[in-house]
Design a protein around this motif. Sequence first.
Motif, mmCIF file in Angstrom:
data_model
loop_
_atom_site.group_PDB
_atom_site.id
_atom_site.type_symbol
_atom_site.label_atom_id
_atom_site.label_comp_id
_atom_site.label_asym_id
_atom_site.label_seq_id
_atom_site.Cartn_x
_atom_site.Cartn_y
_atom_site.Cartn_z
ATOM 1 N N ILE A 98 -11.145 1.736 -3.436
ATOM 2 C CA ILE A 98 -9.938 1.321 -2.716
ATOM 3 C C ILE A 98 -9.786 2.182 -1.471
ATOM 4 C CG2 ILE A 98 -8.377 2.852 -3.993
ATOM 5 C CD1 ILE A 98 -6.325 0.499 -3.864
ATOM 6 N N LYS A 99 -9.288 1.560 -0.428
ATOM 7 C CA LYS A 99 -8.971 2.259 0.816
ATOM 8 C C LYS A 99 -7.517 1.967 1.130
ATOM 9 C CE LYS A 99 -13.610 1.558 2.449
ATOM 10 N NZ LYS A 99 -14.472 0.619 3.087
ATOM 11 N N ILE A 100 -6.762 2.994 1.415
ATOM 12 C CA ILE A 100 -5.359 2.819 1.764
ATOM 13 C C ILE A 100 -5.294 2.818 3.294
ATOM 14 C CG2 ILE A 100 -3.018 3.701 1.502
ATOM 15 C CD1 ILE A 100 -4.328 3.024 -1.184
ATOM 16 N N VAL A 101 -4.963 1.648 3.867
ATOM 17 C CA VAL A 101 -4.913 1.505 5.325
ATOM 18 C C VAL A 101 -3.678 0.704 5.717
ATOM 19 C CG1 VAL A 101 -7.432 1.571 5.579
ATOM 20 C CG2 VAL A 101 -6.269 -0.619 5.330
ATOM 21 N N GLY A 102 -3.309 0.807 6.980
ATOM 22 C CA GLY A 102 -2.271 -0.058 7.526
ATOM 23 C C GLY A 102 -2.933 -1.292 8.123
ATOM 24 N N VAL A 103 -2.289 -2.425 7.993
ATOM 25 C CA VAL A 103 -2.818 -3.667 8.545
ATOM 26 C C VAL A 103 -1.875 -4.115 9.658
ATOM 27 C CG1 VAL A 103 -3.460 -6.056 8.059
ATOM 28 C CG2 VAL A 103 -3.857 -4.289 6.334
ATOM 29 N N ALA A 104 -2.386 -4.170 10.875
ATOM 30 C CA ALA A 104 -1.566 -4.541 12.027
ATOM 31 C C ALA A 104 -1.380 -6.052 12.101
ATOM 32 C CB ALA A 104 -2.228 -4.040 13.312
ATOM 33 N N ASP A 105 -0.226 -6.464 12.534
ATOM 34 C CA ASP A 105 0.052 -7.873 12.799
ATOM 35 C C ASP A 105 -0.573 -8.214 14.147
ATOM 36 O OD1 ASP A 105 1.052 -10.369 13.444
ATOM 37 O OD2 ASP A 105 3.145 -9.830 13.106
ATOM 38 N N PRO A 106 -1.515 -9.168 14.198
ATOM 39 C CA PRO A 106 -2.180 -9.497 15.468
ATOM 40 C C PRO A 106 -1.196 -9.847 16.594
ATOM 41 C CG PRO A 106 -3.299 -10.582 13.658
ATOM 42 C CD PRO A 106 -2.044 -9.971 13.096
ATOM 43 N N GLN A 107 -0.098 -10.513 16.267
ATOM 44 C CA GLN A 107 0.874 -10.863 17.307
ATOM 45 C C GLN A 107 1.554 -9.621 17.861
ATOM 46 O OE1 GLN A 107 3.353 -14.189 16.861
ATOM 47 N NE2 GLN A 107 1.608 -15.516 16.483
ATOM 48 N N GLY A 123 0.786 -1.235 0.000
ATOM 49 C CA GLY A 123 0.000 0.000 0.000
ATOM 50 C C GLY A 123 0.812 1.277 0.000
ATOM 51 N N ARG A 124 2.128 1.164 0.210
ATOM 52 C CA ARG A 124 2.963 2.363 0.269
ATOM 53 C C ARG A 124 3.850 2.519 -0.973
ATOM 54 N NH1 ARG A 124 5.589 3.390 5.866
ATOM 55 N NH2 ARG A 124 7.301 2.387 4.783
ATOM 56 N N LEU A 125 3.463 1.881 -2.061
ATOM 57 C CA LEU A 125 4.252 2.036 -3.290
ATOM 58 C C LEU A 125 4.241 3.495 -3.721
ATOM 59 C CD1 LEU A 125 3.185 -1.058 -5.454
ATOM 60 C CD2 LEU A 125 5.383 -0.668 -4.319
ATOM 61 N N PRO A 126 5.392 4.019 -4.098
ATOM 62 C CA PRO A 126 5.417 5.417 -4.558
ATOM 63 C C PRO A 126 4.702 5.566 -5.898
ATOM 64 C CG PRO A 126 7.612 4.417 -4.680
ATOM 65 C CD PRO A 126 6.703 3.405 -4.048
ATOM 66 N N GLN A 127 4.130 6.734 -6.089
ATOM 67 C CA GLN A 127 3.403 6.981 -7.331
ATOM 68 C C GLN A 127 4.319 6.883 -8.537
ATOM 69 O OE1 GLN A 127 0.902 10.443 -7.099
ATOM 70 N NE2 GLN A 127 -0.200 9.653 -5.319
ATOM 71 N N SER A 128 5.601 7.149 -8.359
ATOM 72 C CA SER A 128 6.539 7.013 -9.479
ATOM 73 C C SER A 128 6.608 5.557 -9.948
ATOM 74 C CB SER A 128 7.930 7.515 -9.088
ATOM 75 O OG SER A 128 8.425 6.779 -7.981
ATOM 76 N N LEU A 129 6.609 4.609 -9.011
ATOM 77 C CA LEU A 129 6.631 3.194 -9.379
ATOM 78 C C LEU A 129 5.302 2.778 -10.005
ATOM 79 C CD1 LEU A 129 8.332 0.542 -9.235
ATOM 80 C CD2 LEU A 129 7.036 0.027 -7.195
ATOM 81 N N LEU A 130 4.200 3.257 -9.437
ATOM 82 C CA LEU A 130 2.884 2.956 -10.009
ATOM 83 C C LEU A 130 2.790 3.495 -11.430
ATOM 84 C CD1 LEU A 130 0.651 3.742 -6.896
ATOM 85 C CD2 LEU A 130 1.220 1.480 -7.805
#
Length: 153
Positions: A47-56, A16-23
């Motif tokens: 589309i929603k740009i979100v962070g996904v937490a690791d449950p652990q 989700g954090r790909l730079p727009q230059s790469l896209l």
Amino acid sequence: MDEIDRTLISLLQQEGRLPQSLLAAETGLSQSAVHERLRRLTASGAIKIVGVADPQAVDLTLLAFVFVGLDRPERDDGFRQAMSAEPAVLECHHITGDWSYLLKIRAATVAGLEAVLTERIKRQPGVVRSHTMLALSTAKETHSLPILPAPKA
């Protein structure tokens, strides 16, 4: 939604954090065109740009699936609203078969799960029964959808 939009979504689902230059390089568009498409896709809810937490990492290692039976369909709206407001409930699905709903719940401990079940789920009006299953391990868990090609016009 065209093939380029689908490509952007597919790429962003992977990272989700790909730079727009790469896209832009991946799609053959300019960075400003990518920016405009992302703005449009986000504004439309595609589309929603979100962070996904690791449950652990956040100490929510207990994963439970809970079937819930309601006594009458008139209770559905209130139940859905209550589950939407409950942070421990990650997913709430209205299902077919012998049960009314299937919930996906994360908790830190069995006692925490028990509190959610007894204090917030089973006390909902119309809940007449439930069945809880604990996940022992997880072989696959993803938020990425399989992006199909754009329909031919």
